[in-house]
Design a protein around this motif. Structure first.
Motif, PDB file in Angstrom:
ATOM      1  N   GLY A 217      41.133  40.606  23.736  1.00 55.40           N
ATOM      2  CA  GLY A 217      42.271  40.487  24.642  1.00 55.40           C
ATOM      3  C   GLY A 217      42.870  41.800  25.099  1.00 55.40           C
ATOM      4  N   PHE A 218      42.223  42.920  24.807  1.00 57.50           N
ATOM      5  CA  PHE A 218      42.785  44.215  25.179  1.00 57.50           C
ATOM      6  C   PHE A 218      42.778  44.428  26.687  1.00 57.50           C
ATOM      7  N   ALA A 219      41.796  43.870  27.390  1.00 52.70           N
ATOM      8  CA  ALA A 219      41.706  44.087  28.836  1.00 52.70           C
ATOM      9  C   ALA A 219      42.958  43.580  29.543  1.00 52.70           C
ATOM     10  N   GLY A 220      43.382  42.366  29.208  1.00 55.14           N
ATOM     11  CA  GLY A 220      44.571  41.818  29.831  1.00 55.14           C
ATOM     12  C   GLY A 220      45.819  42.605  29.495  1.00 55.14           C
ATOM     13  N   VAL A 221      45.902  43.081  28.262  1.00 51.39           N
ATOM     14  CA  VAL A 221      47.069  43.867  27.855  1.00 51.39           C
ATOM     15  C   VAL A 221      47.112  45.178  28.634  1.00 51.39           C
ATOM     16  N   ARG A 222      45.950  45.822  28.799  1.00 49.02           N
ATOM     17  CA  ARG A 222      45.930  47.074  29.569  1.00 49.02           C
ATOM     18  C   ARG A 222      46.343  46.832  31.016  1.00 49.02           C
ATOM     19  N   GLY A 223      45.962  45.692  31.585  1.00 49.29           N
ATOM     20  CA  GLY A 223      46.398  45.373  32.930  1.00 49.29           C
ATOM     21  C   GLY A 223      47.907  45.271  33.023  1.00 49.29           C
TER      22      GLY A 223
END
Length: 228
Positions: free
Chosen positions: A34-40
């Motif tokens: 889920g890191f991709a969404g958090v970085r967004g």
């Protein structure tokens, strides 16, 4: 220091095994954990000149909004720096990758509209000094976007994190100290805290010492040159 220099800076930190593993598993972890969404969410709405401290291999570059005029990405690990330069070439906005440490950023004071801190305060040698540098390079009223390990979990997990911080975890995880409190550190550094939320990553499955995170915004008070 010339932007884009490939020579290791005076604050170079070498964790070659960790750096190779970080880069190898990073893309899969972004999607799986889920890191991709958090970085967004971390980068959403940014504009102007941005400095990312501890940029790693550059996983956030691709998510920079078009309103960002330029990113200066600073990191101390040479292998991750080389990989970050490859990521910078594919970024939708101009990105300069420079070697340097969070405690001595190689840029001018008051030069940036935003500072991005993404899983970096857990690994710096001196949190107060690093945040002092973040405040120095921000213009008055500039913002900090932060995504860091937080202090969630029950008493047993908090005690476990403290014990790991003092023993094996930093050596195994490239200097990471997951028991630090980034929100308290930002307050102590004189930043005005904006909205922030605690996260647990991944959303399901077992909870690990590094699973507890915090995502939020802080501002440098608009108090004129020099900050304080």
């Amino acid at each position: 220091m010339r932007l884009g220099s490939e020579a290791p800076g005076p604050g170079a930190v070498r964790h070659p095994v960790f750096a190779r593993d970080y880069a190898r598993v990073g893309a899969g972890a972004d999607a799986r954990l889920g890191f991709a969404g958090v970085r967004g969410r971390l980068l959403a709405g940014l504009s102007g000149r941005v400095i990312e401290v501890g940029a790693g291999n550059g996983p956030g570059f691709a998510r920079c909004p078009a309103a960002v005029a330029r990113v200066v990405a600073v990191g101390p690990e040479p292998l991750l720096g080389r990989l970050a330069r490859e990521s910078a070439r594919r970024a939708p906005v101009p990105v300069d990758v420079v070697p340097g440490a969070a405690e001595a950023l190689p840029v001018a004071s008051g030069a940036f509209d935003a500072v991005v801190l993404s899983l970096v305060l857990c690994g710096v040698r001196d949190v107060a000094r690093a945040l002092g540098e973040a405040r120095r390079v921000l213009r008055p009223g500039g913002q900090v976007r932060f995504f860091e390990h937080g202090r969630g979990g029950g008493r047993a997990m908090r005690l476990t994190r403290r014990a790991l911080d003092r023993t094996v975890w930093p050596a195994l995880a490239g200097g990471c100290h997951p028991a630090r409190d980034p929100v308290a550190a930002l307050r102590c550094a004189g930043f005005a805290l904006g909205p922030y939320r605690e996260l647990t990553l991944p959303g399901g499955g077992p909870r690990l010492p590094a699973s507890y995170c915090v995502l939020g915004t802080a501002w440098r008070p608009d108090d004129g040159p020099g900050g304080r």
